[in-house]
Scaffold this active site. Structure first.
Site, PDB file in Angstrom:
ATOM      1  N   SER A  10       1.214  -1.053  -0.072  1.00 32.23           N
ATOM      2  CA  SER A  10      -0.173  -0.179   0.132  1.00 32.23           C
ATOM      3  C   SER A  10       1.155   1.457   0.362  1.00 32.23           C
ATOM      4  CB  SER A  10      -0.510  -0.187   1.046  1.00 32.23           C
ATOM      5  OG  SER A  10      -0.154   0.158   1.955  1.00 32.23           O
ATOM      6  N   GLY A  42      -4.852  -0.740   5.339  1.00 29.29           N
ATOM      7  CA  GLY A  42      -5.599  -0.797   6.581  1.00 29.29           C
ATOM      8  C   GLY A  42      -6.861  -0.874   7.448  1.00 29.29           C
ATOM      9  N   CYS A  72       1.946  -6.913   1.199  1.00 34.09           N
ATOM     10  CA  CYS A  72       1.329  -5.682   2.280  1.00 34.09           C
ATOM     11  C   CYS A  72       0.251  -6.891   3.411  1.00 34.09           C
ATOM     12  CB  CYS A  72       0.431  -5.472   1.592  1.00 34.09           C
ATOM     13  SG  CYS A  72      -0.702  -3.879   2.275  1.00 34.09           S
ATOM     14  N   ASN A  73       0.015  -6.852   3.776  1.00 38.85           N
ATOM     15  CA  ASN A  73      -0.396  -8.006   5.451  1.00 38.85           C
ATOM     16  C   ASN A  73      -1.853  -7.319   4.662  1.00 38.85           C
ATOM     17  OD1 ASN A  73       1.365  -9.245   7.251  1.00 38.85           O
ATOM     18  ND2 ASN A  73       2.360  -7.145   6.820  1.00 38.85           N
ATOM     19  N   THR A  74      -1.884  -6.557   5.054  1.00 35.87           N
ATOM     20  CA  THR A  74      -4.095  -5.800   4.610  1.00 35.87           C
ATOM     21  C   THR A  74      -4.641  -6.874   3.118  1.00 35.87           C
ATOM     22  OG1 THR A  74      -3.680  -4.520   5.853  1.00 35.87           O
ATOM     23  CG2 THR A  74      -5.712  -4.609   4.931  1.00 35.87           C
ATOM     24  N   GLU A 151       6.458   6.159  10.318  1.00 30.74           N
ATOM     25  CA  GLU A 151       6.047   7.018   9.090  1.00 30.74           C
ATOM     26  C   GLU A 151       7.461   7.946   9.601  1.00 30.74           C
ATOM     27  OE1 GLU A 151       3.811   7.096   5.937  1.00 30.74           O
ATOM     28  OE2 GLU A 151       4.240   4.631   5.661  1.00 30.74           O
ATOM     29  N   CYS A 183       2.294  -6.708  10.121  1.00 31.64           N
ATOM     30  CA  CYS A 183       2.332  -5.209   9.889  1.00 31.64           C
ATOM     31  C   CYS A 183       3.793  -4.774   8.917  1.00 31.64           C
ATOM     32  CB  CYS A 183       1.952  -4.215  10.317  1.00 31.64           C
ATOM     33  SG  CYS A 183       1.153  -2.472   9.409  1.00 31.64           S
ATOM     34  N   HIS A 185       5.094  -2.279   8.647  1.00 36.02           N
ATOM     35  CA  HIS A 185       5.926  -1.225   9.312  1.00 36.02           C
ATOM     36  C   HIS A 185       6.254  -1.775  10.398  1.00 36.02           C
ATOM     37  CE1 HIS A 185       3.857   1.355   6.995  1.00 36.02           C
ATOM     38  NE2 HIS A 185       4.244   2.439   6.843  1.00 36.02           N
TER      39      HIS A 185
HETATM   40  N1  DGL Z   1       0.910  -1.977   4.837  1.00 35.29           N
HETATM   41  C1  DGL Z   1       0.007  -2.219   4.801  1.00 35.29           C
HETATM   42  C2  DGL Z   1       0.268  -3.447   5.714  1.00 35.29           C
HETATM   43  O1  DGL Z   1       1.333  -4.111   6.007  1.00 35.29           O
HETATM   44  C3  DGL Z   1       0.296  -1.543   5.976  1.00 35.29           C
HETATM   45  C4  DGL Z   1      -0.348   0.712   6.181  1.00 35.29           C
HETATM   46  C5  DGL Z   1      -1.574   0.069   4.943  1.00 35.29           C
HETATM   47  O2  DGL Z   1      -2.088   0.521   6.026  1.00 35.29           O
HETATM   48  O3  DGL Z   1      -2.198   0.705   4.467  1.00 35.29           O
HETATM   49  O4  DGL Z   1      -1.000  -4.234   6.019  1.00 35.29           O
END
Ligand code: DGL
Length: 266
Positions: A10, A42, A72-74, A151, A183, A185
């Protein structure tokens, strides 16, 4: 096979996954897409996250990639199962490798998962863990403030420590022996999270995904044959400058040029 590997997120956080892929597969060519115009995923619905993710996969397919890593986990939790049958190339998400590593690590069979609201609500990690270890006790918690704090560059800030204590303090000494950093981050906060939860094994989905990618490419006969360091291309859907500025925090080194895309055929 000498086609590049596509990696998308994302936003910028997926660079933590790219970094692990660089370490595990240094000679592979990589194309990274960060959907910075539409981050965060997310807090968005599964339908929206799936639509955005499909647009990025289509873009990567046009670029001729041999495999796609959903960093991206989401997106891995909400979109991957819908997307997988739509493509003839392998799609790898971060949930299954992370869940497998947690199952391998746990002794108490009590596993914590932290991630975005979407990832936790989906129960994707919990399902992947229980498929492998049906008697596992899985507890999840959304930690939405971690993303903006990282961030902001506040990985070691006192405020972040307090936030981590509020989110995670109740799990200290209560039986969870393994925690999935679910996630993109969160690997940046690894040191701080470990201080809040001493003795808990932290599973970094990014690292596990790079290992799983290596195994997947080997199994499918898709490993690159080159010996030189692979090439990198970076795309964002908004303000390439932001990716350049924040990249070092996630990637550990400076980026090359960042290209802007609207995800059309460019
Ligand atoms: N990249 C998203 C994740 O790993 C975290 C940032 C978002 O909410 O887009 O879930």
């Amino acid at each position: 096979m000498d086609a590049p590997i596509g990696v998308f997120d994302s936003g910028l956080g997926g660079l933590t996954v790219l970094r692990e892929i660089e370490d595990a597969l240094p000679s592979e060519d990589l194309i990274y897409v960060g959907d910075t115009a539409r981050v965060p995923y997310g807090i968005k619905s599964p339908e929206t996250v799936t639509r955005y993710s499909k647009e990025i996969c289509d873009f990567l397919v046009q670029k001729g990639v041999k495999a796609i890593v959903v960093a991206c986990n989401t997106s891995s939790a909400l979109a991957l199962e819908t997307l997988r049958p739509m493509y003839s190339l392998p799609l790898l998400g971060v949930l299954e490798p992370g869940a497998q590593a947690a199952v391998d690590a746990t002794k108490s069979q009590a596993i914590g998962v932290i991630g975005t609201e979407g990832t936790i609500k989906s129960q994707g990690y919990a399902h992947a863990i229980r498929q492998r270890l049906p008697q596992a006790k899985v507890v999840g918690r959304a930690c939405p403030l971690f993303v903006p704090l990282v961030e902001e560059g506040w990985a070691r800030h006192e405020v972040t420590r307090q936030v981590a204590e509020i989110y995670l303090g109740e799990w200290r000494g209560n039986g969870i022996d393994t925690l999935i950093l679910g996630c993109t981050h969160y690997p940046v906060l690894r040191g701080l999270i470990q201080e809040v939860l001493p003795g808990v094994t932290l599973v970094d989905s990014a690292r596990e995904t790079a290992k799983a990618l290596q195994a997947l490419l080997a199994e499918k006969g898709l490993l690159g044959k080159g010996e030189k360091r692979g090439t990198r291309r970076f795309f964002t859907t908004d303000a390439p400058q932001k990716l350049t500025e924040l990249a070092a925090r996630f990637l550990g080194h400076e980026l090359g040029p960042v290209e802007m895309t609207n995800l059309g055929a460019d």
